[in-house]
Design an enzyme around this catalytic site. Structure first.
Site, PDB file in Angstrom:
ATOM      1  N   THR D  52       0.710  -1.264  -0.369  1.00  0.00           N
ATOM      2  CA  THR D  52       0.085  -0.065  -0.123  1.00  0.00           C
ATOM      3  C   THR D  52       0.852   0.977  -0.233  1.00  0.00           C
ATOM      4  OG1 THR D  52      -1.999  -1.025   1.354  1.00  0.00           O
ATOM      5  CG2 THR D  52      -1.379   1.365   1.349  1.00  0.00           C
ATOM      6  N   TYR D 140       6.496 -12.331   5.511  1.00  0.00           N
ATOM      7  CA  TYR D 140       5.490 -11.600   4.817  1.00  0.00           C
ATOM      8  C   TYR D 140       4.857 -12.425   2.634  1.00  0.00           C
ATOM      9  CZ  TYR D 140       3.094  -7.611   2.163  1.00  0.00           C
ATOM     10  OH  TYR D 140       2.185  -6.157   1.791  1.00  0.00           O
ATOM     11  N   LYS D 168       3.149 -11.708   7.654  1.00  0.00           N
ATOM     12  CA  LYS D 168       1.693 -10.442   7.430  1.00  0.00           C
ATOM     13  C   LYS D 168       1.331 -11.736   6.317  1.00  0.00           C
ATOM     14  CE  LYS D 168       0.338  -7.385   4.983  1.00  0.00           C
ATOM     15  NZ  LYS D 168      -0.271  -6.853   3.191  1.00  0.00           N
ATOM     16  N   VAL D 213      -3.583  -5.593   9.138  1.00  0.00           N
ATOM     17  CA  VAL D 213      -3.035  -4.720   8.435  1.00  0.00           C
ATOM     18  C   VAL D 213      -3.860  -3.695   7.409  1.00  0.00           C
ATOM     19  CG1 VAL D 213      -0.764  -4.264   6.568  1.00  0.00           C
ATOM     20  CG2 VAL D 213      -0.811  -5.708   9.137  1.00  0.00           C
TER      21      VAL D 213
END
Lengths: 315, 315, 315, 315
Positions: D52, D140, D168, D213
Site C-alpha cells: 500500500t 510477508y 503478515k 494490516v
C-alpha cells in the site's frame, strides 16, 4: 421452479460419501447406515453426488443408484440436493432431469468442463439447465476442479432472474464470499449460501453464511451440528471452541503422504468412517489409489485421541 | 491391440469440424461434403470428435451419429481416430468402446476431468481405457483444457508397455515436445507423434514430428498437404513459405473480439468454411456464442485476399 | 538512440555465466577465460547479467564489476548487451544508466517485478527506461520469472515508436514467437528477435529468428556456432543434426534431482564448465544450493560420452 | 534479536500510504499528517514501506526518506515495522540493515523475486536476512505479488528456530491461515500473526489473529480500531456490524474500471484520503496510472454516504 416452494438447505448439509464394496460396487447397506447416522446426528439436508461422494468416478447409472439409496434412507427426514457433474449444458441438463426424477429436491452444477467459455456462455449454461428441470438449481463454485471462478456479478445476475437458488462455495476466496454475502443481503437474500470450507465454519457463520457442506461430517457429524447451533444462538466462543476441536480431528486428511488430492481427502474420510464402523469398507472409487497402512494407523490414532473409536476398538 | 496391426496416422490428420443445422442438429450433408473435401485434398487420416469438432458439447448419441457419418463418408479412404472425452476411466472406457464399435480405427483421450489425480492415477486411467478397447489408444496432451501436462516420463512408460500408440500434442511446450521426439526415437519409435500447433508445422516437421492435426485444414487443407509434402522431401524453404502463407490465412482466428476461446477459434473456422461453401451453416454448438457480422466480414476479407472464396463470391 | 547506430545482436549470443570463487566473490580470472572461450568459438555477441549469469543474486556493485570484466575481456571483439533487472522503472533506469556507463552496448529489461501493472503501465515502463539511456533497449520476455507475458501488440507498438530494438524471447510460446516474427517482418524488421530456447534453435532459425541466447554455450559454444552457420546457409539437415547432438549434451540439466530451477540449470552448466576446465570453481551464487556429487558425476559422464572432457581427464 | 525485547505488533497496524507531490517527490507534510491521523485514531503500530505504501516503485534513498518521516512523526507513539522488498538475500539484507539503522523496530520481507528457488533456499533467504539485522524479522506471505506461498511447515520451522517473529498474511488462503494459527498456538505462540485481509477482520479475529494490516485504515482508521476493540472484548456482533460498515466503505476500490491492480487499490485509497483532507494530492507513484474523474466522483459519493467528507465539502 418458484422460490416459494424451494426446499431449504441451511445449517449442516454434508456431502454424502459413497461407500463401496471391495468389488467396486456400491455398498448400499453402508450407504443407508451413513445416511441414517447423519440424520440422527441432526444435519438439515444432504448433498448427494458431490466431490466427497466421488461422483466424477461413477457412471450415470451408478449415480442414480446412489441417489436412490440416499433418498430411500433419508425417508423424507432431510431434503436432498444432488450434484450434476458433466461436461456441458445438454449433457448436464439430461443428467439433472434424471436426478430430479430420481428424487433430488434440488440440483447443483458447475460451469462446463474441458471447454473454453466466456462469462456470457457460463450464464447461458446455468439458464439452460435451470430451464430443463422442475427443481431449484444451485451453482457450485469450485475453481480447484473446474479452473474458473464464478464472479460476484454473474452469481447475483443469476440470482435476481431466478436461475439459481443457492451457491455452494468451495472457491477458497473468503473475501469474495464475504462480498457475495453482502450483495445477497442487499438484494433481499435470494440465494442460500453454503460454504464448503469446513475448517472455518465459525468464521463463515459469523460472516453470515447460511450453512456448511462439511466432508468431515461423514466421520463425525455431531461436532458440526453443535458448532452450527452455537453460531445460531450467537455463542461465538463455543462455536470457535468446537471448530478448533473439529480442526484437530481434520488433521486426518494431512496424514496420507504422496497421494493425489482425491486419494488423500476422501481416502482419509473413508478410512476414518471405516474405523468408526460407519461403513464396512474404505474402498476408493476405481482409479483412485488407497491409503497405506501407515496413514490408516495415524488416522486411527487421531480418532482414538478424540475418543471417536467404538468401545473396545483400539487405534 | 498389437502395434503391428495399428493404423498409421501421419502427415496431415485434420480434426474434423462438426457442421450443424440452424436447429442445432447435425448437418450430415455438410459433414459428408467436408470429409470428402479433406480426403480429396490429400489428408492421410481424420481426427473425429476433437476440440475443433466441439465434441464436449455433444451427447454420446450425437457423438456416435457424427462418427458414423464421418466413417461412411470416408469410405475407407482414410483411417479415423476418434476422441473419447469424458470425466473418468469407467465413463471414458464405455464411450471408447462405443466409438470403436462405430468404426473408429483408434481412440484418443485425455487425463480425467474434474478430479485431482496423481501421475500414477493418470497411468492407471490410460491403462484402463486401453484394456477396454480393441483398437489403439492415443494420449491427448492439451493442458489448456485439461489443466495438467502429460510428462515425458509418463508418456514413454505408457509407450513402452504398449498402452498408447501415439500422442496428439497440443501442450504448447515445444521444448517438451522436442524431448519427447528424441526419447521416442531412442526407444525405437513406439509412438506416432502429432503436433496440434498448426502455425509451426514446418518447425515441428524439421524437429521430427510424424504429422499434424490442423484445425485450419477444415478451411483449406491443400496448403497443409503441400507443406507436409515439402517437409517430407526435405525442401524446408518451400515448407516455410507454405507455412507463412497458411499463417496469413490463420489470421482469421484473431478477428473475433471479446468472445470465448471456443467461440473464437471454431467460430472463425466455421465462418470461413461457410464462406467457402464447404458447409451450409456456421452454426455453433449449443451454448457457444456466434461471431458478429463484423468478424465474419473480416474473415471473408482474409479469404478473398488469398483467393479462397468461390468464383463469383465477393468478400 | 537511433537504430542506425545500434549494435547488431544476431546469431549465437550466449548469456555469460558468472564464475565465483569458493568465498562467493567473483572469479575474474575464470570470467575472462570464459569470455575468451566464447569469442574464440565464434559467438557474435555477449549477453551479460542475464538469468544464466545469476544476476538477480548480485548487488549492483557486483553487477558492474562483472560487466567491467566481460567488457575488458571482450576487448571490442563482440558487442555486449546487459540485463538490467530490478523492481520498477526508476530503479531499473538508474541501473541501466550505470550499465551503459560501464560499457554495455545495449540493455535488456523485463516488466516490473512485485507490482500489479496493466499493459499501458508496462509500455510506460519500457519508455521510461529507453529515455534514460543512450543505448538501445531490448525487451526480455520471460514469464516463468516475471509472471506476465509480453503481448504481440505491445512489442510491435514499442518497436514502431523506437522504444525497443530487440526481444529476447524465453516465453516458451513458440506460436506467439512465430506471430512476432511475422509481424516484425511485415513492419520492416525493426526488431532483432533472439530465442532463449536452446533446444529448438534449428526450428526457430527456420522460422526466422535472428539469433539465440543459449546458456549451454557456456559449456560448449562451438556446436551452437556450427548450428547457426548451417542454418544461415540453409542446410537444415545439418542444423537439425547439430541440434540433436547439442540436446544430447543438454541432458546435463536433467541430472540434478530435487533442487530448485536455479540450482539445477545454472548448477549443471557450472559443473560442466568446471569439468571442462573453463572455470576454476562450480560455486553457485549465495542462496542457491549446490549439486551433489552424484549429479556432478552424471554430468561428467555425459561430457565424456561427447568427448568434451579435457585430454587426460576421465568422467 | 531475542524475542523478549521484540516490539509487539498487534491490533490495527496500518500499511502507511506514501503521499506524493504532483512532481512525484515525497510529500512529507502530508505523510506526517497521515501518521498523526493514524496514531490519534488509536492504531497500535505502523507498517512502513508495504505494498500500500507503493514501496516497490521507490529507490532505496526514497524508502529511507519515507521511513525517516514516519519515524519522526510517530515520535515513539507506535512501533514501526518496515518492508524490505528487493530481489534476493544479499540485496535485501543490505536494505534491511539500512532500514533498521533508520529506525525500523522490525523488518518484514518476502521470498526472493525473479529467481526460481526451493523451500530450502527460501529458508536460507530468511535466515540470511535475520542474521544481518539487529531487529526482529517477519515473513510477508503475498503470493499474488511473489508467486509462491509460504508453507505452514516452513513458517513454523523459522518460528521455532527464532528466525522470524511474525507473519503478515496476505495469502488469500483462510484455511491455511487457520492452520497456521493453530500450529502457532500449539507451539506456544512464537509468532505474531497479522492478516492483510481487511474485509474479514472480524472472522480472522474470531479465529485468533493477533492483528490486521488494513490499507483502508489510511482512509478511515477509527472503524478498524472500534472493530478490533469489539473483538478483544468478545463482542462479535459489534465486530461484525463494524466490519460490514467498513466493507461498505471498501467499495471505493471497486469503482475504478480498466486499471491495474496497483492503480485501482492504492489509487482508490489515495483519492479517498485526498477527498477527506488527510493528504494534499492523490498523486500515484511514477509508472502507475491515475484514476479518472468518474471513479473519483464515485469514491467521493461513497464517502459522502458514510459522512466521511469534511464539513462543508460535498461529494
Amino acid at each position: 421452479m418458484t422460490a416459494t416452494s424451494a426446499p431449504v438447505f441451511t445449517g449442516v448439509v454434508p456431502p454424502v460419501a459413497t461407500p463401496l464394496l471391495p468389488s467396486g460396487e456400491i455398498d448400499h447397506a453402508s450407504l443407508e447406515r451413513l445416511v441414517d447416522y447423519l440424520i440422527t446426528a441432526g444435519v438439515k439436508g444432504l448433498f448427494a453426488l458431490g466431490s466427497t461422494g466421488e461422483t466424477a468416478y461413477f457412471t450415470d447409472a451408478q449415480r442414480l443408484e446412489i441417489l436412490a439409496t440416499i433418498k430411500s434412507a433419508a425417508a423424507g427426514r432431510a431434503p436432498i440436493i444432488a450434484g450434476a457433474i458433466d461436461l456441458t449444458s445438454a449433457r448436464t441438463a439430461a443428467l439433472a432431469r434424471q436426478l430430479v426424477a430420481a428424487g433430488a429436491d434440488a440440483v447443483v452444477t458447475t460451469t462446463p468442463l474441458y471447454t473454453l467459455n466466456s462469462v456470457a456462455e457460463h450464464a447461458a449454461h446455468f439458464r439452460t439447465i435451470a430451464a430443463a428441470i422442475d427443481a431449484p438449481l444451485w451453482a457450485y463454485d469450485i475453481p480447484v476442479r473446474v479452473h474458473s471462478k464464478l464472479s460476484l456479478d454473474l452469481l447475483m445476475e443469476l440470482a435476481l432472474d431466478g436461475t439459481i437458488h443457492g451457491v455452494k462455495d468451495s472457491s477458497g476466496d473468503d473475501v469474495g464470499f464475504r462480498r457475495l454475502l453482502a450483495a445477497n443481503n442487499a438484494a433481499g437474500h435470494p440465494l442460500q449460501l453454503l460454504t464448503g470450507h469446513e475448517m472455518v465454519v465459525d468464521a463463515m457463520a459469523l460472516a453470515g453464511a447460511d450453512g456448511v457442506v462439511p466432508g468431515l461430517a461423514n466421520v463425525e457429524a455431531e461436532g458440526y451440528v453443535r458448532l452450527w447451533d452455537a453460531a445460531e444462538r450467537g455463542d461465538w466462543d463455543a462455536a470457535r471452541t468446537e471448530q478448533e476441536r473439529i480442526n484437530s480431528i481434520f488433521d486426518i486428511v494431512f496424514q496420507p503422504k504422496g497421494l493425489s488430492g482425491d486419494a488423500t481427502g476422501v481416502g482419509a474420510f473413508k478410512a476414518a468412517m471405516h474405523a468408526r464402523g460407519i461403513i464396512d469398507h474404505a474402498t476408493m472409487a476405481a482409479g483412485v489409489q488407497s491409503l497405506d497402512a501407515n496413514a490408516v494407523e495415524k488416522i486411527r490414532g487421531i480418532l482414538a485421541a478424540h475418543e471417536l473409536l467404538p468401545a473396545g476398538v483400539s487405534a
